[in-house]
Design an enzyme around this catalytic site. Structure first.
Site, mmCIF file in Angstrom:
data_model
loop_
_atom_site.group_PDB
_atom_site.id
_atom_site.type_symbol
_atom_site.label_atom_id
_atom_site.label_comp_id
_atom_site.label_asym_id
_atom_site.label_seq_id
_atom_site.Cartn_x
_atom_site.Cartn_y
_atom_site.Cartn_z
ATOM 1 C CG ASP A 30 -2.065 0.946 1.130
ATOM 2 O OD1 ASP A 30 -2.175 1.639 0.099
ATOM 3 O OD2 ASP A 30 -2.864 1.005 2.081
ATOM 4 C CG ASP A 124 -3.181 3.932 -3.300
ATOM 5 O OD1 ASP A 124 -4.219 3.286 -3.523
ATOM 6 O OD2 ASP A 124 -3.017 4.624 -2.281
ATOM 7 C CD GLU A 125 -5.563 -0.818 -1.242
ATOM 8 O OE1 GLU A 125 -5.201 -1.600 -0.346
ATOM 9 O OE2 GLU A 125 -6.573 -0.093 -1.159
#
Length: 431
Positions: A30, A124-125
């Site tokens: 993350d 983003d993860e």
């Protein structure tokens, strides 16, 4: 999962980078305050300052906040007005969509250099299954360290990583590792890690379910694990009770699934003040159709169903959709359908939000597109693809969505005092 702040912030040495990672082949990576970090990367003078990224208008919402801003209580999904009250000296920035997109692609490329088994959860993860990468790259912990080193060296961004036997526990681990940390949950210590956590650390436990569980005297995951299943069923229902019971014992059989079917692609716009002007609404739908078309082409999808979302001033929300015979990724076609759906509503109330979405997605490479009678073989789609190339090279300001309109469309839009559209070209002709 419940709110990420439910996971304790302390670093327990039993779950540090030196812990036994045998069998812990699932990583959850993350990025740290991703939107804010990308903004600071572009403007290094902001490093160390409270940076808040999101909608900057009176109805804006925070998308991301740097850790300096979080010390003032600013959080994602918070109204921007509230964030300004908490952090009056914060630096408030709009989301830079192209920069975020570029950074996200670079981040995912690093993940896929490690393993093809990457399941993105957002920009983003992602979950990674590194079982097949160990012979080449080392243990799961060594792979996590490699990812973190590459992210910092190549992207000047930090990330937090959870290493665990299952997806659920790995995600909890990355939350506990924040910011810029690494947590390993050994297979033999999963329950030691899990059971002290508050109930809202479990996936599916929101504020209402957490309050229900607390009224039953259940405040930790361990208490849920040892609660009579009949009590859980009576309070939450059969399916939710079974789901929480399994998670409370660390059981999560889901595998990392790199193929995730896109169901729809869309965009929304919230007005700073409620509007009723048809010209402004038309211009907004045009801009949204432009964004959706560009996103469809960039992702390689086409769709048959165009939907609009209209939220009125009293927060009532109206959704309408139309399915056509031929799939499209052409912004002009999306706009024409969206506008006809809106005009059919006959809405006379003030409007707070509009949205455009394309559903029923299939791969553009394998979906044939049937031309309408009299339609040139090369036309709007080629023009928009060429426009994509210009935008990619020179930025979005170089070409506006007005290029989607013909002269008659422009005259209708220009007649409205709140619309400013500059005609850039006539409709394309066959080459």
């Amino acid at each position: 999962m419940g709110r990420s702040q439910a996971v304790p912030r302390g670093r327990d040495p039993r779950f540090g980078p030196g812990a036994d990672d045998a069998g812990c082949t699932i990583l959850h990576v993350d990025m740290d305050a991703f939107f804010a970090s990308v903004a600071v990367r572009a403007r290094p003078e902001l490093r160390g300052k409270p940076v808040i990224v999101g909608g900057v208008g009176p109805r804006g919402v925070v998308s991301s906040a740097s850790y300096e801003a979080r010390r003032f209580g600013v959080r994602s999904a918070m109204p921007t007005a509230r964030a300004r009250a908490l952090c009056p000296r914060g630096v408030f920035l709009r989301v830079d969509g192209p920069a975020i997109g570029d950074a996200s692609r670079a981040v995912m490329a690093i993940f896929r250099d490690v393993t093809p088994l990457v399941e993105p959860l957002s920009s983003d993860e992602a979950f990674l299954d590194v079982a097949g990468a160990q012979r080449l790259l080392g243990s799961p912990t060594e792979i996590a360290r490699l990812i973190r080193r590459r992210m910092l060296a190549e992207q000047q961004l930090t990330c937090s990583v959870g290493v665990a036997p299952t997806k659920f526990v790995a995600k909890l681990g990355s939350t506990r590792a924040k910011p810029d940390g690494l947590v390993v949950v050994p297979a033999g210590l999963v329950l030691d890690f899990l059971h002290p956590l508050p109930v809202d650390a479990l996936w599916g436990v929101g504020e209402r379910a957490a309050e229900t569980l607390r009224r039953l005297g259940l405040t930790t995951v361990g208490e849920i694990a040892h609660a009579p299943t009949g009590m859980l069923r009576g309070a939450l229902g059969e399916a939710a009770a079974a789901h929480l019971h399994e998670l409370s014992w660390g059981r999560d059989p889901r595998r990392v699934s790199p193929e995730r079917d896109e169901k729809s692609i869309g965009a929304e716009m919230t007005f700073d003040t409620d509007v009723a002007d048809p010209g402004l609404i038309r211009k907004s739908l045009l801009s949204l159709a432009d964004k959706v078309g560009a996103r469809l082409r960039a992702s390689g999808f086409v769709g048959r169903t165009v939907a609009i979302k209209v939220r009125l001033a009293d927060f009532r929300t109206v959704n309408r959709s139309r399915t056509v015979h031929t799939s499209t990724d052409v912004a002009r076609e999306i706009f024409e359908i969206a506008w006809s759906l809106f005009t059919a509503l006959g809405a006379r109330e003030h409007i707070r939000l509009v949205g455009v979405r394309v559903e029923g997605l299939t791969s553009a490479a394998t979906t044939s597109r049937q031309l309408s009678l009299g339609e040139p073989e090369r036309g709007w789609r080629e023009a928009e693809a060429a426009r994509d190339a210009v935008v990619a090279r020179f930025g979005g300001a170089s070409v506006g969505p007005a290029s989607l309109l013909g002269r008659s469309d422009l005259r209708r839009t220009e007649n409205h005092p709140h619309s400013t559209v500059v005609p850039l070209s006539d409709p394309p002709t066959p080459s």
